[in-house]
Design a protein around this motif. Structure first.
Motif, mmCIF file in Angstrom:
data_model
loop_
_atom_site.group_PDB
_atom_site.id
_atom_site.type_symbol
_atom_site.label_atom_id
_atom_site.label_comp_id
_atom_site.label_asym_id
_atom_site.label_seq_id
_atom_site.Cartn_x
_atom_site.Cartn_y
_atom_site.Cartn_z
ATOM 1 N N ALA A 281 0.858 -1.183 0.000
ATOM 2 C CA ALA A 281 0.000 0.000 0.000
ATOM 3 C C ALA A 281 0.892 1.230 0.000
ATOM 4 O O ALA A 281 2.059 1.139 0.367
ATOM 5 N N PRO A 282 0.451 2.385 -0.353
ATOM 6 C CA PRO A 282 -0.929 2.696 -0.761
ATOM 7 C C PRO A 282 -1.187 2.488 -2.242
ATOM 8 O O PRO A 282 -2.340 2.518 -2.673
ATOM 9 N N ASP A 283 -0.174 2.254 -3.055
ATOM 10 C CA ASP A 283 -0.383 2.164 -4.503
ATOM 11 C C ASP A 283 -0.662 0.743 -5.001
ATOM 12 O O ASP A 283 -0.759 0.519 -6.197
#
Length: 67
Positions: A12-14
């Motif tokens: 995370a976050p991508d």
């Protein structure tokens, strides 16, 4: 060292996918650890006893996969 497999994780976050190669091995001789630019500490761990300090859940999970 013996290759035991790959671990895939989503970060995370991508939601980036990462892969890690996992190895296991045995030491015939244990030498004192030398601090370097990449690592400041190392611990032998039997996966049973608690380690000092904070352990990242991902590190514990990857270690468990090497059993």
């Amino acid at each position: 060292m013996q290759f035991v497999g790959y671990a895939r994780s989503m970060l995370a976050p991508d939601q980036r996918t990462e892969y890690a190669a996992l190895f296991t091995g045995h030491c015939a001789e244990i030498r004192d650890f030398q601090v370097n630019d990449e690592i400041t500490a190392i611990h032998w761990w039997d996966l049973i006893e608690a380690l000092p300090g904070h352990l990242q859940p991902m590190d514990a999970y990857l270690a468990e996969l090497t059993r």
